[in-house]
Design an enzyme around this catalytic site. Structure first.
Site, PDB file in Angstrom:
ATOM      1  N   LYS A  42      -7.222   7.610  -0.840  1.00  0.00           N
ATOM      2  CA  LYS A  42      -6.132   7.930   0.105  1.00  0.00           C
ATOM      3  C   LYS A  42      -5.093   6.796   0.110  1.00  0.00           C
ATOM      4  O   LYS A  42      -3.888   7.034   0.061  1.00  0.00           O
ATOM      5  CB  LYS A  42      -6.698   8.141   1.518  1.00  0.00           C
TER       6      LYS A  42
ATOM      7  N   GLN B 210     -12.149   7.532   9.115  1.00  0.00           N
ATOM      8  CA  GLN B 210     -12.996   8.172   8.109  1.00  0.00           C
ATOM      9  C   GLN B 210     -14.364   8.513   8.706  1.00  0.00           C
ATOM     10  O   GLN B 210     -15.019   7.654   9.294  1.00  0.00           O
ATOM     11  CB  GLN B 210     -13.155   7.230   6.894  1.00  0.00           C
TER      12      GLN B 210
ATOM     13  N   ASP C 129      -5.050  13.869  10.626  1.00  0.00           N
ATOM     14  CA  ASP C 129      -6.181  14.668  10.140  1.00  0.00           C
ATOM     15  C   ASP C 129      -6.254  16.006  10.870  1.00  0.00           C
ATOM     16  O   ASP C 129      -6.967  16.913  10.437  1.00  0.00           O
ATOM     17  CB  ASP C 129      -7.500  13.915  10.394  1.00  0.00           C
TER      18      ASP C 129
END
Ligand code: NDP
Length: 291
Positions: A52, A96, A119
């Site tokens: 990412k 994460q 997200d």
């Protein structure tokens, strides 16, 4: 049969995003800034976060990796989240998952400022998405919609069977495909582990989205001719003949199903690359919203 190539589609999308960043830079506007919070040293998480951050750099975004000790307390992590919420230089950030067992994931996700939740996991964003309001859409279902649109796959009036009802893939894609608009207007059936006679459902499906995490679960005798198949699954399967000792498999028996399908995503190189590209797209959207 059309191969729905997530690698080339995501590259095209990233090039478009890079152009937009270049235009912002030339106009003296703020450069999008994404931060990623990683707790501990889980191998797969390190790989995902690393890729990412690298993708951010490639398209000219600013990126920050916040790597925290596995032993960090829930309170300390919440303090870190608070700092990120206050940080004016930051457009969006991700935490994460999975987090270590002593940390309550729900508490952490609820603490993220929904305006920086690129997200799309915060209930506020999920609710807004379900109500067809402006929202950050979770990257994987957002990537599936983008791919269906770019390949001009007709979804209107089609019967779509989604297998798997997780909050990050199955449930949101079932909502999105049943909504009005492009890559929507489908009649959606959401299947899960308690579904009876799944094969009877998949045999009726015009479009199948597989998101359960069981390698090669969907076989050729479970689909009809001309079906469109989206394979979200990513499972490491031991393979001693491979230098890494494993291979990546999707939820679809690719060779068998591809012979009957009109369009299908491969694994790897299908939905996976789209997911990162859509996270970047969400970050640019966050930056544009703050202009
Ligand atoms: P979860 O484990 O959270 O959910 C799996 C779902 O599959 C559950 O709803 C479960 O049902 C259902 N299920 C399990 N067994 C069966 C069965 N035999 N028949 C029908 N349904 C079943 O998975 P995720 O959604 O997080 O991930 C799914 C897969 O997608 C994984 O391989 C994951 O690695 C991959 N993934 C890939 C991404 C990408 O970028 N390509 C991103 C995210 C995930 P129940 O609810 O009843 O338990």
């Amino acid at each position: 049969m059309i191969l729905l190539n997530g690698k080339s589609t995501s590259e095209a999308l990233k090039n478009e995003l890079k152009e937009k960043v270049d235009q912002r830079r030339a106009a003296g506007k703020k450069i999008p800034h994404l931060a990623a919070v990683l707790v501990g040293n889980d191998g797969a998480s390190l790989t995902y976060v690393g890729s990412k951050v690298r993708s951010c750099e490639k398209i000219g975004f600013q990126s920050t990796l916040i790597h925290l000790e596995e032993t960090i307390s829930e309170m300390e992590l919440l303090q870190q989240i608070d700092q990120l919420n206050q940080d004016e230089s930051l457009d969006g950030y991700i935490v994460q998952l999975p987090l270590p067992k002593h940390i309550n994931e729900e508490k952490i996700l609820l603490a993220i400022d929904p305006n920086k939740d690129v997200d799309g996991f915060h209930p506020s964003n999920f609710g807004r998405m379900a109500l067809e309001m402006d929202a950050f859409i979770p990257a994987t279902p957002f990537g599936i919609i983008e791919m269906l649109e770019r390949y001009q796959i007709e979804t209107s009036g089609k019967h779509c069977v989604v297998v798997g009802r997780s909050h990050i893939v199955g449930r949101p894609i079932s909502i999105l495909m049943s909504q009005k608009g492009t890559a929507g207007n489908a009649t959606v059936t959401l299947a899960h582990s308690r579904t009876k006679d799944l094969k009877a459902l998949t045999l009726q499906a015009d479009i199948i989205v597989m998101a359960l995490g069981i390698p090669e679960f969907l076989k050729a005798d479970m689909v009809k001719e001309g079906v469109v198949v989206i394979d979200v699954g990513i499972t490491r399967v031991t393979d001693t003949s491979h230098p890494k000792g494993y291979v990546i498999r999707g939820d679809v028996d690719f060779d068998g199903v591809a012979a009957k399908a009109s369009a299908i995503t491969p694994v790897p190189g299908g939905v996976g690359p789209m997911t990162i590209a859509m996270l970047l797209k969400n970050t640019l959207l966050a930056c544009e919203r703050r202009d």
